[in-house]
Scaffold this active site. Structure first.
Site, PDB file in Angstrom:
ATOM      1  N   CYS A  92      24.596   8.278 -11.156  1.00  0.00           N
ATOM      2  CA  CYS A  92      24.346   9.681 -10.808  1.00  0.00           C
ATOM      3  C   CYS A  92      23.335  10.288 -11.778  1.00  0.00           C
ATOM      4  O   CYS A  92      23.329   9.947 -12.963  1.00  0.00           O
ATOM      5  CB  CYS A  92      25.640  10.493 -10.869  1.00  0.00           C
ATOM      6  SG  CYS A  92      26.892  10.006  -9.674  1.00  0.00           S
ATOM      7  N   GLU A 326      17.989  -7.270  14.538  1.00  0.00           N
ATOM      8  CA  GLU A 326      18.331  -7.306  13.120  1.00  0.00           C
ATOM      9  C   GLU A 326      17.754  -8.570  12.494  1.00  0.00           C
ATOM     10  O   GLU A 326      17.644  -9.610  13.151  1.00  0.00           O
ATOM     11  CB  GLU A 326      19.861  -7.272  12.956  1.00  0.00           C
ATOM     12  CG  GLU A 326      20.396  -7.500  11.564  1.00  0.00           C
ATOM     13  CD  GLU A 326      19.863  -6.524  10.540  1.00  0.00           C
ATOM     14  OE1 GLU A 326      19.400  -6.990   9.480  1.00  0.00           O
ATOM     15  OE2 GLU A 326      19.887  -5.299  10.802  1.00  0.00           O
ATOM     16  N   ASP A 353      12.390 -11.772  12.991  1.00  0.00           N
ATOM     17  CA  ASP A 353      11.626 -11.200  11.883  1.00  0.00           C
ATOM     18  C   ASP A 353      11.157  -9.809  12.299  1.00  0.00           C
ATOM     19  O   ASP A 353      10.333  -9.664  13.201  1.00  0.00           O
ATOM     20  CB  ASP A 353      10.430 -12.107  11.571  1.00  0.00           C
ATOM     21  CG  ASP A 353       9.547 -11.555  10.454  1.00  0.00           C
ATOM     22  OD1 ASP A 353       9.874 -10.488   9.893  1.00  0.00           O
ATOM     23  OD2 ASP A 353       8.527 -12.195  10.143  1.00  0.00           O
ATOM     24  N   CYS A 399      15.946   6.231   4.467  1.00  0.00           N
ATOM     25  CA  CYS A 399      16.565   6.364   3.147  1.00  0.00           C
ATOM     26  C   CYS A 399      15.505   6.534   2.062  1.00  0.00           C
ATOM     27  O   CYS A 399      15.813   6.464   0.873  1.00  0.00           O
ATOM     28  CB  CYS A 399      17.473   5.177   2.839  1.00  0.00           C
ATOM     29  SG  CYS A 399      16.673   3.569   2.916  1.00  0.00           S
TER      30      CYS A 399
END
EC number: 2.1.1.190
Length: 442
Positions: A92, A326, A353, A399
């Site tokens: 954190c 995937e 891939d 992300c």
């Protein structure tokens, strides 16, 4: 011609200098920013509207870095960190900032990064997906370090930008039942004769109980196996020992593998499979993605980086035909099993891939809508061929907003508009920013 010697500035004196600065904002990594001698100075731990005394630690042409020594006047947004290991553990880095300000900072950083790197603004900024600020992680991997002198194991998380393992006995962002396991597991592991063969420890809070996964580089002795089995039964957890080749053995009475559910869809996973660590935010995120795509029963939806079916199966529940792709074969196998267990026959999974051009694959065909949830590196290679498929709508779950901004460019150049953008606060108490973007073909 006479040549005159000009002495270079004494860099050691510059770096040892202590200066007092006014912090004006946070950068996208959560460090305070100030001005000194025409340069931006990055100061981890400092907050906007604070006067701080720092020591310069690095000098570059246009910026510098500094260590926070003293807060001369603190911000109204500064709070007392909850974790006793804060600033030692590298997990954190924003516990000193109030949760409301953490979220407003992340929202601003997301919008700024998109504007700066992709030169566009979303037509609509969605409300941030937020949840509880503590006890939210359902999964964590702890490192181990064997000290040859003391012959003891240190169990914990690594220090920031270091391989050093910080001894941890509690973690406030981890689900409390998992946090409560750390100290007794540390004691147990140090009692094992084969503790030198310990790799890492993974803790999981699944819908069917709590799991501890031990990575071992050598086979367990019978004596150690009995100790681990007794611990698992005493704590009512599943203890899984994972070997060098990925094979695993379950010890104790609870002989089962973990799963989680999204509404009435059950997703099994095995140690090593990727899942989102924040269960509540994942549920909100999946619901929002399905809503934004607004799929219809006669449409074909491509889910890239599909994992074990986190988005694919809820999308299939809508009645659309879903193709999940995937790059990890074990996760494709698991996704197929999850679809079968849920009775869904309108979803197919393929291993390939993900950086290759899949547009000519016979199993792909027409793509009406697209969802992609790549790793931090993004999906730039995939988007080079995906734009030829011309899906009507694309939901990009990111992300790393820098990758999202970069990957937006080829879409914007080929007629897509950024309709919606929203923050996903997957990791409270850290600077990490996740986001969801909706692109529609103009």
């Amino acid at each position: 011609m006479a040549q005159f010697f000009k002495a270079k500035p004494n860099s050691s004196k510059q770096l040892s200098a202590k200066v007092t600065l006014e912090v004006t904002k946070l950068d996208h990594l959560g460090a305070g920013m100030a001005q000194h001698q025409g340069k931006i100075v990055f100061i981890p731990g400092a907050l906007p509207n604070e006067k701080v005394t720092v020591q310069l630690t690095e000098q570059k042409k246009r910026h510098a870095r500094a260590k926070l020594l003293k807060i001369e006047s603190d911000s109204n947004d500064r709070v007392e960190p909850k974790c006793p290991h804060y600033q030692q553990c590298g997990g954190c880095d924003l516990q000193h900032l109030s949760i409301d300000k953490q979220r407003s900072y992340k929202q601003s950083a997301l919008v700024d990064l998109m504007a700066k790197l992709s030169h566009t603004e979303a037509e609509s900024l969605a409300p941030a997906l937020i949840g509880q600020e503590w006890d939210y992680r359902r999964r964590a991997r702890l490192a181990t370090h064997y000290n040859k002198e003391s012959k003891q194991i240190t169990l914990g998380f690594r220090a920031s930008a270091s391989k050093q393992v910080i001894n941890i006995d509690v973690c406030p962002v981890l689900a409390k039942p998992l946090s409560d396991l750390i100290a007794p597991l540390s004691l147990l592991l140090n009692q094992l004769s084969g503790k030198k063969a310990l790799g890492h420890l993974e803790l999981i809070d699944a819908d069917n109980g709590y799991f501890a996964v031990l990575r071992m580089t050598k086979a367990l002795s019978d004596k150690d196996a009995k100790k681990l089995t007794a611990f698992a039964n005493e704590k009512s957890i599943s203890l899984i020992v994972q070997g060098n080749e990925g094979e695993f053995t379950i010890l104790g009475d609870r002989n089962e593998l973990p799963y989680y559910a999204l509404d009435d869809v059950k997703l099994n996973f095995t140690p090593g499979n990727f899942i989102q660590v924040n269960a509540a935010i994942n549920e909100s995120m999946v619901k929002q993605a399905v809503d934004w795509l607004s799929v219809k029963p006669n449409e074909r939806v491509l889910d890239l980086f599909c994992g074990v079916g986190n988005f694919s199966l809820p999308l299939a529940k809508s009645g659309a035909e879903v193709i999940g792709v995937e790059g990890v074969p074990e996760m494709v196998k698991q996704a197929r099993e999850n679809a079968a267990d849920s009775g869904l026959d309108n979803v197919s999974f393929f291993h390939t891939d993900l950086s290759a051009d899949l547009s000519k694959e016979t199993w792909l065909g027409k793509v009406d809508k697209l969802l992609l949830d790549p790793a931090r590196a993004g999906a730039f290679e995939s988007l080079q061929w995906l734009k030829k498929m011309k899906p009507k709508a694309i939901v990009y779950v990111s992300c790393d907003p820098s990758s999202l901004a970069r990957d937006s460019e080829p879409l914007l150049k080929h007629g897509y508009k950024l309709k919606k953008l929203g923050l996903i606060d997957m990791f409270p108490q850290t600077h990490h920013i996740e986001a969801m973007a909706l692109f529609e073909l103009d």
